[in-house]
Design an enzyme around this catalytic site. Structure first.
Site, PDB file in Angstrom:
ATOM      1  N   ASN A   1      -0.130  -2.036  -4.932  1.00 22.40           N
ATOM      2  CA  ASN A   1      -0.660  -3.394  -4.777  1.00 22.40           C
ATOM      3  C   ASN A   1      -1.919  -3.461  -5.649  1.00 22.40           C
ATOM      4  OD1 ASN A   1      -2.324  -5.568  -3.976  1.00 22.40           O
ATOM      5  ND2 ASN A   1      -1.255  -5.751  -2.043  1.00 22.40           N
TER       6      ASN A   1
ATOM      7  N   GLU B   1       0.988  -8.339  -5.310  1.00 23.50           N
ATOM      8  CA  GLU B   1      -0.198  -9.190  -5.495  1.00 23.50           C
ATOM      9  C   GLU B   1      -0.600  -9.293  -6.966  1.00 23.50           C
ATOM     10  OE1 GLU B   1      -3.167 -10.330  -2.507  1.00 23.50           O
ATOM     11  OE2 GLU B   1      -2.960  -8.260  -1.791  1.00 23.50           O
TER      12      GLU B   1
ATOM     13  N   ASP C   1       4.062  -3.056  -0.297  1.00 25.86           N
ATOM     14  CA  ASP C   1       2.966  -3.243   0.658  1.00 25.86           C
ATOM     15  C   ASP C   1       3.564  -3.873   1.907  1.00 25.86           C
ATOM     16  OD1 ASP C   1       0.827  -3.970   2.166  1.00 25.86           O
ATOM     17  OD2 ASP C   1      -0.171  -5.144   0.602  1.00 25.86           O
TER      18      ASP C   1
ATOM     19  N   ASN D   1       2.050  -4.009   4.881  1.00 24.59           N
ATOM     20  CA  ASN D   1       1.000  -4.536   5.766  1.00 24.59           C
ATOM     21  C   ASN D   1       1.237  -4.120   7.219  1.00 24.59           C
ATOM     22  OD1 ASN D   1      -1.170  -5.863   4.410  1.00 24.59           O
ATOM     23  ND2 ASN D   1       0.258  -7.437   3.732  1.00 24.59           N
TER      24      ASN D   1
ATOM     25  N   ASP E   1       1.145   1.032   2.721  1.00 19.45           N
ATOM     26  CA  ASP E   1       2.053   0.961   1.565  1.00 19.45           C
ATOM     27  C   ASP E   1       3.054   2.107   1.696  1.00 19.45           C
ATOM     28  OD1 ASP E   1       0.550  -1.072  -0.423  1.00 19.45           O
ATOM     29  OD2 ASP E   1      -0.918   0.167   0.649  1.00 19.45           O
TER      30      ASP E   1
ATOM     31  N   ASP F   1      -7.941  -2.701  -3.876  1.00 19.29           N
ATOM     32  CA  ASP F   1      -8.241  -2.088  -2.576  1.00 19.29           C
ATOM     33  C   ASP F   1      -7.109  -1.161  -2.113  1.00 19.29           C
ATOM     34  OD1 ASP F   1      -6.842  -4.475  -2.386  1.00 19.29           O
ATOM     35  OD2 ASP F   1      -7.920  -5.224  -0.640  1.00 19.29           O
ATOM     36  N   HIS F   2      -5.982  -1.168  -2.827  1.00 19.68           N
ATOM     37  CA  HIS F   2      -4.861  -0.269  -2.511  1.00 19.68           C
ATOM     38  C   HIS F   2      -4.752   0.841  -3.553  1.00 19.68           C
ATOM     39  CE1 HIS F   2      -2.619  -3.038   0.350  1.00 19.68           C
ATOM     40  NE2 HIS F   2      -3.477  -3.867  -0.196  1.00 19.68           N
TER      41      HIS F   2
END
Length: 254
Positions: free
Chosen positions: A7, A34, A145, A147, A216, A245-246
């Site tokens: 991501n 994303e 991802d 989530n 993930d 951030d991933h």
DNA sequence: ATGGCTTGAGTGTCAAGA
């Protein structure tokens, strides 16, 4: 085959990091989430120059998924058959006989919210689609991802996160329902460092303190999982300036 | 401590992420 998911939280911002990572790690396939980029603006030429075919399904500002592959991408699909939706969260393709379903599962905002209900409905539809696809393609990977942190060991502070979005019971049940199709979380097929995470909040120095979640995932059909020789999380890009951030998750198959 | 950063849209400031 080396298969990765990442991501990138805006492909426009992260493109130099992604291209550098592709050059150094040479994955055969990388699934991105994303991208936040409409298809007409997708940097296809840059990926092609790096030796990758690309397919994307994007929109302005939010969501967006893409697959880059050194071998040609075939049998492309960009929707969940029974879930009419404007949000670009899924792209599937076949590479050398392996079916790849790349997903950006909705975040869910907060337990009980409209977005949370949308997340659970989306996951139910994904399960139906994955089940049908697994019958057609014995070698299949469902990755991206999700989530969802499937277990407490995937959460830096399970007590603090107890019951909240990303870890709630219904979300974990939806994840288990995917595993019950016969999919294998290949990361857990191998010994891993304790407190292995794939996402860390930008705030409060979360990465430095390893306050993260493992959300993930690379889920594989049994036939594909049997050929998996390792699965790791590459924390290095998360330590760069202006990171996503991933972190990428990588699996290797013989 | 319901904040804390980052991004995109768009030029002031907010929604959304997780």
């Amino acid at each position: 085959m080396k298969l990765a998911t990442w991501n990138v939280n805006s492909l426009r911002v992260r493109l130099p990091q992604v291209l550098d990572w592709l050059t150094r790690y040479r994955p055969d396939v990388v699934c991105l989430q994303e991208t936040k980029t409409e298809d007409r603006n997708f940097p296809a030429a840059e990926f092609e120059a790096a030796g990758y075919h690309v397919a994307c399904s994007g929109q302005k500002t939010y969501n967006g998924v893409a697959i880059a592959s050194r071998r040609p991408l075939k049998e492309l699909a960009r929707t969940l058959p029974d879930f009419p939706d404007e949000q670009k969260r899924l792209i599937a393709a076949t590479v050398d006989g392996v079916r790849l379903i790349n997903v950006y599962v909705p975040n869910g905002a907060a337990v009980g919210s409209e977005k949370y209900d949308y997340k659970l409905a989306w996951l139910q539809s994904l399960r139906r689609y994955a089940g049908v696809q697994m019958k057609r393609y014995p070698k299949l990977a469902l990755l991206g991802d999700f989530n969802i942190a499937p277990e407490d060991r995937d959460v830096h502070d399970p007590e603090a996160w107890q019951g909240s979005v990303l870890v709630s019971g219904p979300e974990r049940e939806a994840f288990r329902a995917l595993l019950e199709l016969g999919l294998v979380d290949v990361f857990r097929r191998f010994d891993q460092p304790p407190e292995s995470f794939s996402w860390w909040d930008y705030r409060a120095a979360a990465f430095r303190r390893n306050h993260g979640l493992r959300i993930d995932h690379i889920l594989c059909s049994r036939a594909l999982a049997e050929t998996c020789t390792c699965c790791t999380i590459d924390r290095e890009p998360r330590a760069l300036e202006r990171p996503s951030d991933h972190a990428p998750v990588v699996a290797v198959f013989r």
